[in-house]
Design a protein around this motif. Sequence first.
Motif, PDB file in Angstrom:
ATOM      1  N   ARG A  44       4.597 -10.084   6.465  1.00 53.53           N
ATOM      2  CA  ARG A  44       4.206 -10.218   7.867  1.00 53.53           C
ATOM      3  C   ARG A  44       2.752 -10.628   8.022  1.00 53.53           C
ATOM      4  N   GLN A  48       0.009  -8.757   7.863  1.00 50.89           N
ATOM      5  CA  GLN A  48      -0.669  -7.798   8.725  1.00 50.89           C
ATOM      6  C   GLN A  48      -1.181  -6.629   7.902  1.00 50.89           C
ATOM      7  N   GLU A  50       3.918  -1.352   8.073  1.00 49.20           N
ATOM      8  CA  GLU A  50       4.165  -0.788   9.406  1.00 49.20           C
ATOM      9  C   GLU A  50       3.482   0.580   9.497  1.00 49.20           C
TER      10      GLU A  50
END
Length: 200
Positions: A50, A52, A66
Motif C-alpha cells: 500500500r 503507507q 494497518e
Amino acid sequence: MMLYGAPEPAPNPRRVTLLLREKGISLPVTNVALMKGEHKSPAIVALNPRGQVPFLVLDDGRVLAETVAICRYLDELHPEPPLFGTDAWERAETDMWVRRVETTLGVPVSLVWVHGHALTATIFEQIPAVAEQARGRVAEVLKWFDEQLAGKQWLAGDRYTVADIVLLTVFDFAVFVGIPVPGELTALHDWHRRATARYA
C-alpha cells in the motif's frame, strides 16, 4: 522487530508510538520521509504494497500493516495495560469507538489535508470545494464527540483505550491542518487535556 513510521504530526504512526508509550516498551524505528515520497519508493512498497506507514516487520520477515492491526498485535504481546479491553464487551466497545473516530472524523480531516492545505498542494490535485465541505463535516462531528464525552472520562467508559489514542491523534492533526476546535466544546477540550497529560 522493526517499526516503519514517520515523525509527528503524521497521525497513524503516532498512534503506534503512543500505544508503545502506554505499554512502556520500545521498538527500533525507521522513519520514512512522507513529504519526500519515500513511502512510495520501491523498497517500501516491496515491504508494504500500500506504500503507507506505519508497518511492522517481524523478526521472521512477516509484515503487519494497518495501524489498528499493529496496535492490536502489540497489545496482545504486551497485555498490560489492556488498551483494547479485557472481555468481549470491552473489546467490542473499543472497536466501535475506533471505527467511529476513523470514519466520522478521520475521513473529513484527511480530506481537508489533501484538498485544502498548502503542504499538499504540490502532491495532490486539490479540489478546494471538497476541503470546504469537509471542514463543515468536521465541525459537526467535533460537536457530536463533545456531546458523547459529556460526563465521561474516556470514550469507551472509564478506561483509557486505543480509541482515545485514535481520537487524540486525529484531534491534533485537525489542529495542525488548520481546523479550529471551538472553545465551547468543553467536554472535548477537557478530554483532550486529560489525554495529552498522559504524554507530558
